[in-house]
Scaffold this active site. Structure first.
Site, PDB file in Angstrom:
ATOM      1  N   ALA A  51       0.918  -1.151  -0.038  1.00 14.71           N
ATOM      2  CA  ALA A  51       0.016   0.021   0.048  1.00 14.71           C
ATOM      3  C   ALA A  51       0.764   1.363  -0.046  1.00 14.71           C
ATOM      4  O   ALA A  51       0.661   2.243  -0.800  1.00 14.71           O
ATOM      5  CB  ALA A  51      -0.840  -0.030   1.171  1.00 14.71           C
ATOM      6  N   GLN A 200       3.226 -13.835  -1.831  1.00 15.64           N
ATOM      7  CA  GLN A 200       4.191 -12.713  -1.455  1.00 15.64           C
ATOM      8  C   GLN A 200       5.024 -13.238  -0.336  1.00 15.64           C
ATOM      9  O   GLN A 200       6.188 -12.553  -0.068  1.00 15.64           O
ATOM     10  CB  GLN A 200       3.335 -11.471  -1.078  1.00 15.64           C
ATOM     11  N   ASP A 241      -3.664  -2.373   4.236  1.00 20.76           N
ATOM     12  CA  ASP A 241      -4.019  -1.591   2.971  1.00 20.76           C
ATOM     13  C   ASP A 241      -5.071  -0.378   3.156  1.00 20.76           C
ATOM     14  O   ASP A 241      -5.156   0.553   2.511  1.00 20.76           O
ATOM     15  CB  ASP A 241      -4.494  -2.559   2.176  1.00 20.76           C
ATOM     16  N   LYS A 252      -3.969  -8.405   3.200  1.00 19.52           N
ATOM     17  CA  LYS A 252      -4.015  -9.438   2.091  1.00 19.52           C
ATOM     18  C   LYS A 252      -5.122 -10.619   2.566  1.00 19.52           C
ATOM     19  O   LYS A 252      -5.028 -10.916   3.984  1.00 19.52           O
ATOM     20  CB  LYS A 252      -2.438 -10.016   2.198  1.00 19.52           C
TER      21      LYS A 252
END
Length: 351
Positions: A51, A200, A241, A252
């Site tokens: 973000a 990720q 985020d 996430k």
């Protein structure tokens, strides 16, 4: 650890160079972006991700677009209208991370002020981008310090997804305490969820922590309950985020499940994020738009052969929302907010 720049403005301020995060850890690839379409694609495909990094990329992009307009001889009025349209276009690239909208709104505010010509407008947007970059060091080192102060030397944390230097700024948000701890000899150990479906945690978090000398262990997403039950986790630290005014936090997909597990086992669950991620205008998590991505990320992206029937339907939300009731604290650059978050987040925002 060599400090990779997640994005930089190139000489002449008409383009930016990014680290393509989709190519890590296999290879380090730099890409040059100059057009709105290239910036949009980089954000939408997660070549640029995290973000804070998305917000930074938006600010840098607007500075480049303004410089391009000035070089093309646009009047102030024409440059401003063009920049407004480009900001609207970029904002559609990813809906959940508030930092993108925040920085584009800042650019719109700058465009809304009277300027002598397009050159002066470009200079203002360039100055804002430079200020943003200068402030990164204070912001992320402060977040890391506040987070590290909540941990005992030798503590073990679990993290989900990636909130390190590439997605934020040095030394990151959720990874910051571990990276700072390694530099100071406090030896924070990390268990990193792989973070399906885009991995990720496996691709980026383990890469960054290994490079920083942090003791990191990779686990599958469905192993978090086991390591908690075995008493191996002292705290959970994740990024964000978007944080609503009541403390509900979008991060996430999979973060909510980790928070529920931490609550069950009595493990502190901390959210680490800059104040720009807090959306006071967003009342609760129910008001946060959740991006849904292609099912191909689940079925085909990481496999030589499809791992599900071609015709099967997929549901692939990119984020989930963790209820503020199971968040122990929200750590920002200007302090730690504790429940009730409606009060403490406003105090942090005003500091």
């Amino acid at each position: 650890m060599a400090r990779l720049e997640n994005i930089r403005i190139d000489e002449g301020c008409t383009s930016c160079t990014i680290v393509d995060q989709t190519r890590l850890p296999r290879e380090l690839v730099h890409r040059t972006l100059s057009t709105p379409e290239e910036f949009y694609e980089a954000i939408a495909t997660l070549a640029v991700r995290g973000a804070p990094c998305i917000g930074k990329t938006a600010a840098f992009a607007m500075a480049c677009f303004a410089q391009q307009a000035a070089l093309e001889g646009c009047s102030f009025e024409d440059a401003r209208e063009r920049l407004y349209a480009q900001a609207d276009y970029l904002q559609a690239s990813r809906p959940t991370a508030v930092n993108l909208a925040y920085e584009l709104d800042r650019a719109r505010e700058i465009c809304g002020k009277t300027a002598q010509d397009a050159w002066q407008l470009a200079q203002r947007l360039r100055d804002h981008a430079c200020d943003l970059e200068k402030n990164e060091k204070r912001i992320y080192e402060s977040i890391a310090r506040f987070g590290l102060d909540l941990l005992e030397p030798g503590a073990t944390i679990l993290t989900h997804c990636n909130a390190g230097p590439l997605g934020c700024g040095w030394p990151g948000t959720a990874l910051g305490p571990a990276i700072l701890g390694a530099a100071e000899g406090k030896h924070i150990k990390v268990y990193a969820d792989e973070t399906r479906p885009l991995l990720q945690g496996a691709r980026l978090t383990t890469f960054e922590l290994s490079q920083a000398g942090v003791d990191v262990t990779l686990i599958c997403d469905n192993m978090a309950a086991t390591v908690m039950a075995q008493g191996k986790i002292d705290a959970v630290m994740v990024g964000a985020d978007r944080i609503a005014a009541n403390g509900d936090t979008a991060n996430k997909i999979g973060t909510y499940g980790v928070a529920v597990l931490a609550n069950h086992f009595g493990i502190p669950f901390y959210v680490l994020a800059p104040k720009s991620t807090i959306d006071i205008a967003c009342t609760t998590g129910a008001d946060i738009p959740i991006e849904e991505r292609s099912g191909d990320e689940i079925k085909t992206m990481w496999y030589e052969q499809p791992m599900a029937p071609e015709e099967v339907q997929c549901y692939n939300p990119a984020f989930d929302v963790t209820d503020a009731k199971i968040i122990s604290a929200i750590i920002t650059e200007d302090g730690v907010a504790y429940p009730p978050f409606e009060e403490s987040l406003r105090e942090v925002m005003s500091s």
